[in-house]
Design an enzyme around this catalytic site. Structure first.
Site, short mmCIF file in Angstrom:
data_model
loop_
_atom_site.label_atom_id
_atom_site.label_comp_id
_atom_site.label_asym_id
_atom_site.label_seq_id
_atom_site.Cartn_x
_atom_site.Cartn_y
_atom_site.Cartn_z
N ASN A 261 -20.21 6.31 -55.30
CA ASN A 261 -20.72 6.69 -53.98
C ASN A 261 -20.08 5.76 -52.95
O ASN A 261 -20.46 4.61 -52.83
CB ASN A 261 -22.25 6.55 -53.97
N LYS B 12 -20.16 5.89 -49.82
CA LYS B 12 -20.97 5.75 -48.58
C LYS B 12 -20.05 5.88 -47.35
O LYS B 12 -19.17 6.73 -47.33
CB LYS B 12 -21.75 4.44 -48.60
N HIS C 251 -30.50 10.75 -51.64
CA HIS C 251 -30.20 9.32 -51.83
C HIS C 251 -31.21 8.49 -51.06
O HIS C 251 -31.67 8.90 -49.99
CB HIS C 251 -28.77 9.03 -51.34
N GLU D 87 -30.93 6.04 -49.21
CA GLU D 87 -30.57 5.75 -47.81
C GLU D 87 -30.85 6.95 -46.92
O GLU D 87 -31.22 6.81 -45.75
CB GLU D 87 -29.10 5.31 -47.73
N GLU E 4 -32.68 5.78 -59.30
CA GLU E 4 -32.16 4.69 -58.48
C GLU E 4 -33.32 3.93 -57.84
O GLU E 4 -33.82 4.34 -56.77
CB GLU E 4 -31.26 5.24 -57.37
N GLY F 247 -27.63 -1.78 -53.64
CA GLY F 247 -26.87 -2.62 -52.71
C GLY F 247 -27.45 -4.01 -52.56
O GLY F 247 -27.07 -4.75 -51.65
N SER G 32 -26.83 -1.40 -58.19
CA SER G 32 -26.06 -2.63 -58.48
C SER G 32 -25.44 -2.64 -59.88
O SER G 32 -25.43 -3.68 -60.54
CB SER G 32 -26.92 -3.87 -58.24
#
Ligand code: PEP
Length: 248
Positions: free
Chosen positions: A9, A11, A94, A96, A166, A172, A212
């Protein structure tokens, strides 16, 4: 037998020229592998990266889409636009998107249905926040997200969905779920799928871990029989790291 999937990903981390170089370097570095590989890039890069990936086994993914076919949705992108660009995968829900842009489970559900109808392969992201884990709510959160997202997905369509567990606190942050935490969540997801569909359907659905993942923790995380690969953010931006994960 489920084919493992390692999906990067990217991003919002690069422009198309750097993306093309990265895509080519990954393609040159992977060698023979039984693992399916995808890179999920921002919308304006899709055509360029599709070009760079032509003739390689690496598939193209997008990071989001809208559920409507067309209309007055400024800033949005439809499933047909993604398929026209040669996209195979689309990341949906996701963390985010959910936590920074306020996407609801209902939106994720609509997107998922449209992605399936459009023959894209959705990578449905689910996962708990740190607070929810500390309050021992992980399974409740996963259950709610699964119920909402898959509520109108029939068994024959469910088989092609990829689910990415996730944990929000691991994305991150450099904090990775322990192999046991990742395995427990994947086992919970698998048993939920058995209940909702049946054993046969559930056995076909790939469950990834994301949060991560690095070359040095990839193999222990993927030791669980229920984890079929990884969704990789930061480490997918570095050729050696991404290839290290692919070779887990
Ligand atoms: C992600 O963005 O889905 C992700 C898992 O990121 P990272 O690997 O950087 O934690």
């Amino acid at each position: 037998m489920r084919i493992p999937l390692i999906a990067g990903n990217w991003k919002m981390n690069m422009t198309c020229e750097s993306g093309k170089k990265l895509a080519k370097a990954i393609a040159e570095g992977i060698g023979d592998t039984d693992v399916e590989i995808a890179v999920c890039c921002p919308f304006p890069m899709l055509f360029g990266i599709a070009d760079a990936l032509r003739g390689t086994p690496i598939r193209l993914g997008a990071q989001n889409m809208h559920w409507e076919d067309s209309g007055a949705y400024t800033g949005e992108v439809s499933a047909a636009m993604l398929t026209e660009a040669g996209t195979t995968y689309v990341i949906l829900g996701h963390s985010e998107r959910r936590h920074v842009f306020g996407e609801s489970d209902e939106w994720v559900q609509k997107k998922l249905c449209k992605a399936i109808e459009s023959e894209l392969v959705p990578i449905l992201c689910i996962g708990e926040t740190l607070e929810e884990r500390e309050q021992e709510q992980t399974e409740n959160v996963l259950e709610k997200q699964l119920e909402m997202s898959l509520k109108s997905v029939a068994a024959n369509n469910a088989e092609r969905i990829v689910i990415a567990y996730e944990p929000v606190w691991a994305i991150g942050t450099g904090k990775t779920a322990t192999p046991q935490q990742a395995a427990e969540a994947a086992e919970f997801i698998r048993s939920w799928l058995v209940n909702k569909y049946d054993n046969e359907v559930s056995e076909k659905i790939r469950i990834l871990y994301g949060g991560s993942v690095k070359p040095d923790n990839a193999s222990e995380i993927m030791e669980s029989e229920e984890i079929d690969g990884a969704l990789v953010g930061g480490a997918s931006l570095k050729v050696e790291d991404f290839i290290g994960i692919i070779n887990f």
